[in-house]
Enzyme design. Structure first.
Site, PDB file in Angstrom:
ATOM      1  N   ALA A  22      51.817  63.791  51.854  1.00  0.00           N
ATOM      2  CA  ALA A  22      53.062  63.776  51.192  1.00  0.00           C
ATOM      3  C   ALA A  22      53.343  62.744  50.479  1.00  0.00           C
ATOM      4  O   ALA A  22      54.711  62.638  50.212  1.00  0.00           O
ATOM      5  CB  ALA A  22      53.900  63.922  52.515  1.00  0.00           C
ATOM      6  N   TYR A 176      35.016  74.034  44.955  1.00  0.00           N
ATOM      7  CA  TYR A 176      36.527  74.013  45.177  1.00  0.00           C
ATOM      8  C   TYR A 176      37.089  75.305  45.608  1.00  0.00           C
ATOM      9  O   TYR A 176      37.810  75.455  46.887  1.00  0.00           O
ATOM     10  CB  TYR A 176      37.237  73.577  44.002  1.00  0.00           C
ATOM     11  CG  TYR A 176      38.891  73.775  44.078  1.00  0.00           C
ATOM     12  CD1 TYR A 176      39.391  72.957  45.102  1.00  0.00           C
ATOM     13  CD2 TYR A 176      39.503  74.689  43.389  1.00  0.00           C
ATOM     14  CE1 TYR A 176      40.836  72.993  44.869  1.00  0.00           C
ATOM     15  CE2 TYR A 176      40.840  74.743  43.584  1.00  0.00           C
ATOM     16  CZ  TYR A 176      41.805  73.750  44.452  1.00  0.00           C
ATOM     17  OH  TYR A 176      42.913  73.770  44.561  1.00  0.00           O
TER      18      TYR A 176
END
Length: 307
Positions: A22, A176
């Protein structure tokens, strides 16, 4: 429905949201939007100094923001367990768990536990955290677990169970893609196990968002970024699919949200579909079993769990 924006987020007063990663990019915008609607937001971040700077940035825009900092390194299962213990000690109930943090296409590197960095952080870290916090979500009506995926899951040729940690030949883009495919397989299997519960699991992807996540792209891609930038959208727009999955009263477990523009690169959030592999039930169950074995985190028995 007209274009969905943060104005459509219902009042979140009295709700607790845990947002991983965050302190920057999508996670920062997600935390800010939830705080602006009254949620108590736990900023789960690897670096507390950066987390404090993020909290200050949010508070400048949302003076009444109710924020809490929590150290969490998803690349260390010990850190994940410590963070989960601390969150559980402070919160009897969690309304939203936003599995947002991630790494993208770094050079070959491993986590503290020896896992390939992307698979270990993007998938295994969040798998462990979710399992350790699940009993704080299950009693809460309407609670949700939202895991942030990526268009990049389409790069994956599947889950390399014979070489999960890419020890033989590392391809950063495919690694990924595997980690983001794992995010979706996890979400869909989790939702099936949550059938009959008060909690639901959803996924979202931001399209092409202009964030720090792309800093490890190979040189050829880095050189192309200025030319491709018109295809990207700001992080605030990229966070909208996650926010819709987390707060839209009409959203249902197992749904996947992404941008509505061409190629799902940019735009306002809408329901989208992931690739065929992500819906493979056998693949979902196999990854789940391997993830429990690798993390040592076993989920509580759920009514909807496969026999």
């Amino acid at each position: 429905m007209t274009n969905w924006t943060t104005a459509n987020i219902p009042d979140q007063s009295g709700r607790t949201a845990v947002v991983t990663g965050a302190n920057t990019g999508l996670g920062l915008e997600t935390a800010k939007a939830l705080a602006a609607k009254g949620a108590h937001v736990v900023l789960a971040v690897r670096n507390l100094d950066k987390g404090a700077a993020a909290a200050e940035w949010i508070s400048r825009s949302v003076p009444a923001a109710d924020l809490e900092l929590q150290r969490l390194d998803l690349g260390s299962l010990a850190s994940v367990r410590d963070a989960a213990d601390e969150i559980r000690a402070k919160h009897d109930a969690i309304d939203l768990l936003i599995n947002n943090a991630g790494v993208m296409t770094p050079p070959k590197e491993t986590t503290a536990d020896g896992f390939e960095l992307q698979f270990g952080t993007n998938h295994l870290g969040h798998f462990a955290l979710t399992g350790l916090l699940l009993d704080r979500l299950l009693p809460v009506a309407g609670s949700r677990i939202v895991t942030v995926g990526s268009i990049g899951h389409r790069f994956s040729r599947g889950i390399r169970f014979d070489d999960l940690q890419w020890e033989r030949r590392y391809n950063r883009l495919q690694a990924y893609g595997q980690s983001k495919l794992a995010n979706l397989l996890f979400t869909y299997e989790l939702q099936r196990r949550l059938i009959g519960q008060r909690t639901s699991a959803l996924a979202a992807h931001p399209g092409g968002s202009d964030t720090e996540l792309a800093r490890h792209l190979p040189n050829a891609f880095q050189r192309a970024v200025p030319l491709l930038r018109p295809l990207f959208q700001e992080a605030a727009m990229g966070a909208l699919p996650t926010l819709r999955a987390a707060t839209d009263p009409s959203a249902l477990g197992g749904q996947y949200y992404g941008p509505d523009g061409l190629g799902e690169q940019k735009g306002h959030p809408k329901l989208v579909t992931s690739n065929e592999r992500s819906y493979d039930l056998e693949l979902q169950r196999r990854l789940w079993a391997v993830s429990e074995e690798l993390t040592g985190v076993t989920y509580p028995v759920l009514e909807g769990s496969p026999a």
